[in-house]
Enzyme design. Structure first.
Site, PDB file in Angstrom:
ATOM      1  N   ASP A   1      -7.828 131.896  57.625  1.00 23.75           N
ATOM      2  CA  ASP A   1      -8.474 132.536  58.905  1.00 23.75           C
ATOM      3  C   ASP A   1      -7.696 134.382  58.892  1.00 23.75           C
ATOM      4  O   ASP A   1      -6.837 134.324  58.952  1.00 23.75           O
ATOM      5  CB  ASP A   1      -8.350 131.879  59.822  1.00 23.75           C
ATOM      6  CG  ASP A   1      -9.278 133.096  61.768  1.00 23.75           C
ATOM      7  OD1 ASP A   1     -10.180 132.031  61.783  1.00 23.75           O
ATOM      8  OD2 ASP A   1      -9.234 134.080  61.539  1.00 23.75           O
ATOM      9  N   ASN A  47     -14.766 124.520  67.264  1.00 26.12           N
ATOM     10  CA  ASN A  47     -16.109 125.433  68.381  1.00 26.12           C
ATOM     11  C   ASN A  47     -17.601 125.213  67.948  1.00 26.12           C
ATOM     12  O   ASN A  47     -17.764 125.370  66.926  1.00 26.12           O
ATOM     13  CB  ASN A  47     -15.642 126.832  68.561  1.00 26.12           C
ATOM     14  CG  ASN A  47     -14.138 126.944  68.826  1.00 26.12           C
ATOM     15  OD1 ASN A  47     -13.490 126.536  69.830  1.00 26.12           O
ATOM     16  ND2 ASN A  47     -14.035 128.339  68.271  1.00 26.12           N
ATOM     17  N   GLN A  91     -18.045 129.846  69.663  1.00 22.98           N
ATOM     18  CA  GLN A  91     -18.230 129.860  68.462  1.00 22.98           C
ATOM     19  C   GLN A  91     -18.695 130.873  67.886  1.00 22.98           C
ATOM     20  O   GLN A  91     -19.916 131.667  68.453  1.00 22.98           O
ATOM     21  CB  GLN A  91     -19.341 128.658  67.863  1.00 22.98           C
ATOM     22  CG  GLN A  91     -19.743 128.565  66.228  1.00 22.98           C
ATOM     23  CD  GLN A  91     -20.881 127.752  66.399  1.00 22.98           C
ATOM     24  OE1 GLN A  91     -21.110 127.036  66.838  1.00 22.98           O
ATOM     25  NE2 GLN A  91     -21.083 127.414  64.333  1.00 22.98           N
ATOM     26  N   VAL A 103     -19.457 132.237  64.344  1.00 25.13           N
ATOM     27  CA  VAL A 103     -19.860 132.253  62.962  1.00 25.13           C
ATOM     28  C   VAL A 103     -20.621 130.951  62.770  1.00 25.13           C
ATOM     29  O   VAL A 103     -19.894 129.671  63.028  1.00 25.13           O
ATOM     30  CB  VAL A 103     -18.619 131.865  61.778  1.00 25.13           C
ATOM     31  CG1 VAL A 103     -18.990 131.881  60.316  1.00 25.13           C
ATOM     32  CG2 VAL A 103     -17.840 133.792  61.570  1.00 25.13           C
ATOM     33  N   HIS A 153     -17.218 125.045  60.827  1.00 24.51           N
ATOM     34  CA  HIS A 153     -16.507 125.290  60.133  1.00 24.51           C
ATOM     35  C   HIS A 153     -15.025 124.495  61.157  1.00 24.51           C
ATOM     36  O   HIS A 153     -15.508 124.512  62.596  1.00 24.51           O
ATOM     37  CB  HIS A 153     -15.994 127.002  59.928  1.00 24.51           C
ATOM     38  CG  HIS A 153     -15.776 127.675  61.638  1.00 24.51           C
ATOM     39  ND1 HIS A 153     -17.293 127.659  61.839  1.00 24.51           N
ATOM     40  CD2 HIS A 153     -14.759 127.777  62.240  1.00 24.51           C
ATOM     41  CE1 HIS A 153     -16.663 128.967  62.876  1.00 24.51           C
ATOM     42  NE2 HIS A 153     -15.520 128.728  63.485  1.00 24.51           N
ATOM     43  N   HIS A 157     -11.156 124.848  62.185  1.00 25.83           N
ATOM     44  CA  HIS A 157      -9.727 125.602  62.251  1.00 25.83           C
ATOM     45  C   HIS A 157      -9.083 124.466  62.281  1.00 25.83           C
ATOM     46  O   HIS A 157      -8.406 123.587  62.834  1.00 25.83           O
ATOM     47  CB  HIS A 157      -9.961 125.886  63.398  1.00 25.83           C
ATOM     48  CG  HIS A 157     -10.975 127.162  63.815  1.00 25.83           C
ATOM     49  ND1 HIS A 157     -10.908 128.410  63.797  1.00 25.83           N
ATOM     50  CD2 HIS A 157     -12.195 127.323  64.987  1.00 25.83           C
ATOM     51  CE1 HIS A 157     -11.384 129.254  64.007  1.00 25.83           C
ATOM     52  NE2 HIS A 157     -12.614 128.637  64.519  1.00 25.83           N
TER      53      HIS A 157
HETATM   54  P1  5GP Z   1     -15.653 130.396  65.851  1.00 23.94           P
HETATM   55  O1  5GP Z   1     -15.056 131.401  66.489  1.00 23.94           O
HETATM   56  O2  5GP Z   1     -16.507 131.040  65.408  1.00 23.94           O
HETATM   57  O3  5GP Z   1     -15.096 128.652  65.931  1.00 23.94           O
HETATM   58  O4  5GP Z   1     -14.712 131.059  64.212  1.00 23.94           O
HETATM   59  C1  5GP Z   1     -14.580 131.851  63.272  1.00 23.94           C
HETATM   60  C2  5GP Z   1     -13.313 132.576  62.350  1.00 23.94           C
HETATM   61  O5  5GP Z   1     -13.518 132.612  61.500  1.00 23.94           O
HETATM   62  C3  5GP Z   1     -12.280 133.389  63.652  1.00 23.94           C
HETATM   63  O6  5GP Z   1     -11.248 132.471  63.366  1.00 23.94           O
HETATM   64  C4  5GP Z   1     -12.835 134.512  62.583  1.00 23.94           C
HETATM   65  O7  5GP Z   1     -10.695 134.499  62.473  1.00 23.94           O
HETATM   66  C5  5GP Z   1     -12.455 133.468  61.521  1.00 23.94           C
HETATM   67  N1  5GP Z   1     -13.654 135.365  60.685  1.00 23.94           N
HETATM   68  C6  5GP Z   1     -14.122 136.178  60.349  1.00 23.94           C
HETATM   69  N2  5GP Z   1     -14.668 136.210  59.671  1.00 23.94           N
HETATM   70  C7  5GP Z   1     -13.845 136.568  58.828  1.00 23.94           C
HETATM   71  C8  5GP Z   1     -13.914 136.650  57.655  1.00 23.94           C
HETATM   72  O8  5GP Z   1     -14.287 137.645  57.029  1.00 23.94           O
HETATM   73  N3  5GP Z   1     -12.728 136.097  56.802  1.00 23.94           N
HETATM   74  C9  5GP Z   1     -12.059 135.196  57.283  1.00 23.94           C
HETATM   75  N4  5GP Z   1     -11.000 134.476  56.279  1.00 23.94           N
HETATM   76  N5  5GP Z   1     -12.456 134.563  58.168  1.00 23.94           N
HETATM   77  C10 5GP Z   1     -13.121 135.639  58.895  1.00 23.94           C
END
Ligand code: 5GP
Length: 112
Positions: free
Chosen positions: A30, A85, A92, A94, A98, A100
């Site tokens: 991440d 998420n 969430q 993205v 996914h 985590h």
């Molecule tokens: P969510 O909030 O959707 O469950 O988690 C998305 C995760 O993707 C976040 O923890 C964020 O830090 C990670 N993330 C967002 N953009 C990027 C990226 O460009 N590269 C990487 N490696 N992680 C990302």
């Protein structure tokens, strides 16, 4: 499903620190880690969120969990937390499914 930052990582359009990949999924660190070890396991198949998965995704979902556990062990983790998420109201950001995987520090319950 519209293209996300994660589909760009799958297509190698943007870089990521990939720790595992196979024909079904990728795991990468991440960019904004919330624990000493924090990586994401994503399917190559563009499923926006867990609640969009269906019966045909059963093996894939199981595979994501097996890979999460396997890579966690490879990263030296004995205790770790998995988090998915689902939807903006659950944080969430993205919209490409996914898992985590977080470890390397204590975790409390219930989560925030
Ligand atoms: P969510 O909030 O959707 O469950 O988690 C998305 C995760 O993707 C976040 O923890 C964020 O830090 C990670 N993330 C967002 N953009 C990027 C990226 O460009 N590269 C990487 N490696 N992680 C990302």
């Amino acid at each position: 499903m519209s293209e996300t930052i994660f589909s760009k990582i799958i297509d190698r359009e943007i870089p990521a620190d990939i720790v595992y990949e196979d024909d079904q999924c990728l795991a990468f660190r991440d960019i904004n880690p919330q624990a000493p070890v924090h990586f994401l396991v994503i399917p190559r198949k563009p499923i926006a969120k867990l609640s969009d998965a269906d019966e045909g995704d059963k093996d894939l979902l199981g595979h994501l969990l097996l890979v999460a556990g396997q890579v966690a062990r490879e990263q030296g983790l004995e205790d770790f937390r998995l988090n998915v998420n689902n939807g903006a109201g659950a944080s969430q950001t993205v919209f490409h499914l996914h898992v985590h995987v977080l470890g390397g520090r204590p975790f409390s319950w219930p989560p925030g």
